[in-house]
Design a protein around this motif. Structure first.
Motif, PDB file in Angstrom:
ATOM      1  N   LEU B 196      56.209  50.575  13.965  1.00  0.00           N
ATOM      2  CA  LEU B 196      57.531  49.948  13.954  1.00  0.00           C
ATOM      3  C   LEU B 196      57.935  49.620  15.389  1.00  0.00           C
ATOM      4  CD1 LEU B 196      60.427  50.369  11.765  1.00  0.00           C
ATOM      5  CD2 LEU B 196      60.956  51.268  14.018  1.00  0.00           C
ATOM      6  N   THR B 197      58.608  48.488  15.573  1.00  0.00           N
ATOM      7  CA  THR B 197      59.118  48.167  16.909  1.00  0.00           C
ATOM      8  C   THR B 197      60.595  47.778  16.824  1.00  0.00           C
ATOM      9  OG1 THR B 197      58.499  45.829  16.773  1.00  0.00           O
ATOM     10  CG2 THR B 197      56.881  47.337  17.747  1.00  0.00           C
ATOM     11  N   ALA B 198      61.275  47.912  17.965  1.00  0.00           N
ATOM     12  CA  ALA B 198      62.676  47.504  18.078  1.00  0.00           C
ATOM     13  C   ALA B 198      62.949  47.150  19.536  1.00  0.00           C
ATOM     14  CB  ALA B 198      63.608  48.614  17.600  1.00  0.00           C
ATOM     15  N   SER B 199      64.144  46.642  19.788  1.00  0.00           N
ATOM     16  CA  SER B 199      64.496  46.136  21.111  1.00  0.00           C
ATOM     17  C   SER B 199      65.921  46.538  21.447  1.00  0.00           C
ATOM     18  CB  SER B 199      64.365  44.607  21.105  1.00  0.00           C
ATOM     19  OG  SER B 199      64.745  44.075  22.343  1.00  0.00           O
ATOM     20  N   ALA B 200      66.104  47.223  22.583  1.00  0.00           N
ATOM     21  CA  ALA B 200      67.404  47.848  22.879  1.00  0.00           C
ATOM     22  C   ALA B 200      68.538  46.842  23.025  1.00  0.00           C
ATOM     23  CB  ALA B 200      67.293  48.708  24.142  1.00  0.00           C
ATOM     24  N   HIS B 201      68.271  45.675  23.610  1.00  0.00           N
ATOM     25  CA  HIS B 201      69.415  44.770  23.845  1.00  0.00           C
ATOM     26  C   HIS B 201      69.886  44.087  22.568  1.00  0.00           C
ATOM     27  CE1 HIS B 201      67.262  40.698  24.753  1.00  0.00           C
ATOM     28  NE2 HIS B 201      66.507  41.437  23.996  1.00  0.00           N
ATOM     29  N   LYS B 202      69.238  44.361  21.445  1.00  0.00           N
ATOM     30  CA  LYS B 202      69.745  43.858  20.162  1.00  0.00           C
ATOM     31  C   LYS B 202      70.795  44.810  19.573  1.00  0.00           C
ATOM     32  CE  LYS B 202      66.382  40.723  20.165  1.00  0.00           C
ATOM     33  NZ  LYS B 202      66.619  39.369  20.691  1.00  0.00           N
ATOM     34  N   TRP B 203      70.829  46.052  20.044  1.00  0.00           N
ATOM     35  CA  TRP B 203      71.840  46.981  19.496  1.00  0.00           C
ATOM     36  C   TRP B 203      72.915  47.346  20.516  1.00  0.00           C
ATOM     37  CZ3 TRP B 203      66.840  49.782  19.747  1.00  0.00           C
ATOM     38  CH2 TRP B 203      66.784  50.723  20.781  1.00  0.00           C
ATOM     39  N   GLY B 204      72.873  46.766  21.690  1.00  0.00           N
ATOM     40  CA  GLY B 204      73.892  47.077  22.686  1.00  0.00           C
ATOM     41  C   GLY B 204      73.372  47.906  23.833  1.00  0.00           C
ATOM     42  N   GLY B 205      72.065  48.175  23.843  1.00  0.00           N
ATOM     43  CA  GLY B 205      71.429  48.801  24.990  1.00  0.00           C
ATOM     44  C   GLY B 205      71.140  47.736  26.050  1.00  0.00           C
ATOM     45  N   PRO B 206      70.592  48.142  27.184  1.00  0.00           N
ATOM     46  CA  PRO B 206      70.281  47.175  28.229  1.00  0.00           C
ATOM     47  C   PRO B 206      69.016  46.371  27.864  1.00  0.00           C
ATOM     48  CG  PRO B 206      69.577  49.365  28.898  1.00  0.00           C
ATOM     49  CD  PRO B 206      70.259  49.527  27.567  1.00  0.00           C
ATOM     50  N   PRO B 207      68.852  45.187  28.461  1.00  0.00           N
ATOM     51  CA  PRO B 207      67.588  44.465  28.256  1.00  0.00           C
ATOM     52  C   PRO B 207      66.456  45.209  28.962  1.00  0.00           C
ATOM     53  CG  PRO B 207      68.944  43.340  29.889  1.00  0.00           C
ATOM     54  CD  PRO B 207      69.771  44.481  29.352  1.00  0.00           C
ATOM     55  N   GLY B 208      65.222  44.935  28.553  1.00  0.00           N
ATOM     56  CA  GLY B 208      64.085  45.546  29.226  1.00  0.00           C
ATOM     57  C   GLY B 208      63.690  46.908  28.682  1.00  0.00           C
ATOM     58  N   VAL B 209      64.072  47.196  27.436  1.00  0.00           N
ATOM     59  CA  VAL B 209      63.601  48.423  26.791  1.00  0.00           C
ATOM     60  C   VAL B 209      63.218  48.095  25.349  1.00  0.00           C
ATOM     61  CG1 VAL B 209      64.105  50.793  26.070  1.00  0.00           C
ATOM     62  CG2 VAL B 209      65.125  49.890  28.173  1.00  0.00           C
ATOM     63  N   GLY B 210      61.984  48.362  25.002  1.00  0.00           N
ATOM     64  CA  GLY B 210      61.540  48.228  23.622  1.00  0.00           C
ATOM     65  C   GLY B 210      61.134  49.578  23.086  1.00  0.00           C
ATOM     66  N   LEU B 211      61.074  49.686  21.764  1.00  0.00           N
ATOM     67  CA  LEU B 211      60.570  50.902  21.120  1.00  0.00           C
ATOM     68  C   LEU B 211      59.303  50.561  20.360  1.00  0.00           C
ATOM     69  CD1 LEU B 211      63.740  52.496  19.423  1.00  0.00           C
ATOM     70  CD2 LEU B 211      62.877  52.836  21.744  1.00  0.00           C
ATOM     71  N   LEU B 212      58.294  51.403  20.522  1.00  0.00           N
ATOM     72  CA  LEU B 212      57.065  51.283  19.751  1.00  0.00           C
ATOM     73  C   LEU B 212      56.837  52.632  19.080  1.00  0.00           C
ATOM     74  CD1 LEU B 212      54.284  50.005  18.954  1.00  0.00           C
ATOM     75  CD2 LEU B 212      53.417  50.848  21.146  1.00  0.00           C
ATOM     76  N   VAL B 213      56.859  52.645  17.748  1.00  0.00           N
ATOM     77  CA  VAL B 213      56.653  53.885  17.011  1.00  0.00           C
ATOM     78  C   VAL B 213      55.345  53.768  16.229  1.00  0.00           C
ATOM     79  CG1 VAL B 213      57.644  55.545  15.394  1.00  0.00           C
ATOM     80  CG2 VAL B 213      59.155  54.068  16.735  1.00  0.00           C
ATOM     81  N   VAL B 214      54.446  54.707  16.462  1.00  0.00           N
ATOM     82  CA  VAL B 214      53.166  54.736  15.744  1.00  0.00           C
ATOM     83  C   VAL B 214      53.108  56.051  14.977  1.00  0.00           C
ATOM     84  CG1 VAL B 214      50.653  54.649  15.941  1.00  0.00           C
ATOM     85  CG2 VAL B 214      52.066  53.346  17.542  1.00  0.00           C
ATOM     86  N   ARG B 215      53.143  55.944  13.663  1.00  0.00           N
ATOM     87  CA  ARG B 215      53.153  57.134  12.814  1.00  0.00           C
ATOM     88  C   ARG B 215      51.868  57.940  12.956  1.00  0.00           C
ATOM     89  NH1 ARG B 215      57.548  57.747   8.924  1.00  0.00           N
ATOM     90  NH2 ARG B 215      58.796  58.729  10.550  1.00  0.00           N
ATOM     91  N   LYS B 216      52.002  59.265  12.917  1.00  0.00           N
ATOM     92  CA  LYS B 216      50.832  60.151  12.975  1.00  0.00           C
ATOM     93  C   LYS B 216      49.810  59.737  11.928  1.00  0.00           C
ATOM     94  CE  LYS B 216      51.299  63.302  16.125  1.00  0.00           C
ATOM     95  NZ  LYS B 216      51.108  62.355  17.206  1.00  0.00           N
ATOM     96  N   GLY B 217      48.555  59.718  12.310  1.00  0.00           N
ATOM     97  CA  GLY B 217      47.494  59.394  11.366  1.00  0.00           C
ATOM     98  C   GLY B 217      47.161  57.912  11.297  1.00  0.00           C
ATOM     99  N   THR B 218      47.977  57.080  11.975  1.00  0.00           N
ATOM    100  CA  THR B 218      47.706  55.637  11.965  1.00  0.00           C
ATOM    101  C   THR B 218      46.593  55.327  12.956  1.00  0.00           C
ATOM    102  OG1 THR B 218      50.039  55.227  11.509  1.00  0.00           O
ATOM    103  CG2 THR B 218      48.752  53.351  12.314  1.00  0.00           C
ATOM    104  N   ARG B 219      45.645  54.505  12.524  1.00  0.00           N
ATOM    105  CA  ARG B 219      44.583  54.078  13.442  1.00  0.00           C
ATOM    106  C   ARG B 219      45.135  52.969  14.320  1.00  0.00           C
ATOM    107  NH1 ARG B 219      39.853  56.347  12.502  1.00  0.00           N
ATOM    108  NH2 ARG B 219      39.468  57.241  10.454  1.00  0.00           N
ATOM    109  N   TRP B 220      45.511  53.349  15.517  1.00  0.00           N
ATOM    110  CA  TRP B 220      46.094  52.416  16.478  1.00  0.00           C
ATOM    111  C   TRP B 220      45.480  52.736  17.821  1.00  0.00           C
ATOM    112  CZ3 TRP B 220      48.606  52.482  21.079  1.00  0.00           C
ATOM    113  CH2 TRP B 220      49.280  51.320  21.455  1.00  0.00           C
TER     114      TRP B 220
END
Lengths: 76, 383
Positions: B196-220
């Motif tokens: 899953l990914t998200a982007s901070a400046h879409k919710w009111g955070g500063p620009p230049g921060v993204g979130l990358l979530v990789v669930r345990k057990g996922t081949r990534w």
């Protein structure tokens, strides 16, 4: 079958091809077929959408030596 | 003109949340050191980073070690796609994605195809929702390594059937990547994803921060050169003050998301209804019900999108557009094209926590006259 009337909108940016078609089509008899030549990439989206909104028939796209052509038949 | 500014483009960048501003300023003083080092200021920075990760993970309902901070939402999306494919290269090289993914996902897909992989685009219907049968067929094809589905369209707001699409993926043993950039902070994050990914400046955070979530057990597997930071998922030292601000504001917006989204959804309902009845020859697009709470898109027949944006800007309204004349490539929005809806004269309105009813009313009062004037100028009235 007679060849469709050709409306040359090449070089026109959207929404001009749609406007040109909207001006010309009512001058033709119901059932008439026109081919809109338009090279703006938005024409491929907007000409069929205009036909849907206006109850006209979008017959299809023809890619020929003159570039993309869009066939429209007056239905009402 | 001395029209007061009305900002209606939160889907591009939401105004900085006061909690983000406060946290950013505090972390500039307190969180400048390299969190990897072994001295007191570095330990303080490490504490801030760990706390930010725990807060963001708790808000999203994931484990802290599953979450990495990236330099942007785009970088997170690129990592999700290319890393998801790299981790599954033994299974195949097929990527399945919806036709209406964010351009960051599509550009990563182009890179994958240029490198010899394949990509299958799954069509959407007139309101912009994927065809689940086509999705099942594509995901079930031999050699599918990864599937990508945006949680809700950033251009038209239509919510995608993520849970159903995820069930299809689970049955086929294909990990699902969900781009949740327009959902996080606005609506509950759907279940059924592996990345899953998200982007901070879409919710009111500063620009230049993204979130990358990789669930345990996922081949990534990271597609980038090796770097030990952020669990090896994204290279480079994080912008810690911005990360701290992003996590603090995420917690704040999530806390009152239900009430805020309900208020914004009512305002969007009002915009949808009034634009459809008060502006002639307009197509309001996207699903009227199953949609994002804060976003609405419509197209005005015969109107030049760029001229409309400028006219609205002169009256103080900041909106965005999917019309070709407003894009650097001069191509219409691939989302509007995939839906088969009018692409010219397009306006996307997206609301945020500070949007008032009075601002929406002013927009709705002025819009018919602005559109009417542009049509009169172009000689297209009554066409």
């Amino acid at each position: 079958m007679t060849a469709p009337e050709v409306i040359d909108c090449r070089g026109q940016r959207c929404p001009l091809p749609v406007i040109t078609l909207a001006r010309r089509l009512p001058e033709l008899p119901v059932g008439a077929l026109v081919r809109v030549l338009a090279d703006d990439p938005a024409a491929a989206v907007d000409l069929p959408a205009w036909c849907r909104l206006r109850g006209q028939e979008f017959v299809g796209r023809v890619d020929g030596p003159d570039g993309p052509g869009f066939d429209v038949r007056r239905r009402r | 003109m001395n029209a007061s500014p009305v900002y209606l483009d939160a889907a591009s960048a939401a105004p900085l949340h006061p909690v983000a501003r406060q946290a950013l300023l505090a972390a500039l003083d307190d969180g400048w050191a390299d969190p990897q080092r072994l001295y007191a200021p570095a330990r303080r920075a490490r504490q801030l980073l760990d706390a930010a990760r725990e807060a963001a993970a708790a808000t999203l309902g994931v484990r802290p070690d599953e979450l990495s901070f990236t330099p942007s939402g785009t970088a997170a999306a690129h990592s999700a796609v290319l890393g998801g494919l790299a981790g599954r290269r033994r299974a195949g090289s097929g990527l399945v994605h919806s036709a209406i993914e964010h351009s960051a996902v599509l550009h990563a897909a182009e890179r994958h195809v240029a490198g010899g992989g394949t990509a299958t685009s799954v069509p959407v219907n007139r309101v912009g929702r994927i065809d689940l049968d086509a999705w099942s067929t594509a995901v079930g094809a031999p050699g599918t390594a990864l599937a990508a589905l945006i949680a809700a369209s950033h251009e038209v707001g239509t919510v995608q059937p993520v849970a159903a699409a995820g069930a299809v993926c689970a049955a086929a043993g294909v990990p699902l990547y969900v781009d949740a950039a327009q959902v996080v902070g606005h609506a509950p994050v759907p279940a059924g994803w592996s990345v899953l990914t998200a982007s901070a400046h879409k919710w009111g955070g500063p620009p230049g921060v993204g979130l990358l979530v990789v669930r345990k057990g996922t081949r990534w597997e990271s597609p980038w050169p090796m770097d030990e930071r952020e669990a090896g998922r994204t290279p480079g030292v994080v912008n810690l003050p911005a990360v701290v601000a992003a996590a603090a504001s995420l917690r704040a917006v999530a806390a009152d998301a239900a009430a805020r989204s309900a208020r914004l959804a009512r305002l969007v309902d009002r915009i949808r209804a009034r634009v459809a009845t008060e502006v002639p020859d307009v197509e309001v697009v996207g699903d009227p019900e199953d949609r994002l709470p804060h976003l609405v898109t419509f197209s005005c027949l015969y109107v030049d999108g760029e001229a409309l944006l400028h006219a609205l800007d002169r009256r103080g309204f900041a909106v965005s557009s999917g019309s070709s004349c407003t894009s650097s490539t001069l191509r219409p929005s691939h989302v509007l094209a995939a839906m088969g809806v009018l692409s010219h004269g397009n306006v996307r309105v997206s609301l945020h926590r500070d949007t008032t009813e009075a601002e929406v009313e002013r927009f709705l009062t002025e819009l018919p006259g602005i559109v009417g004037a542009l049509r009169a100028e172009a000689g297209v009235v009554g066409l």
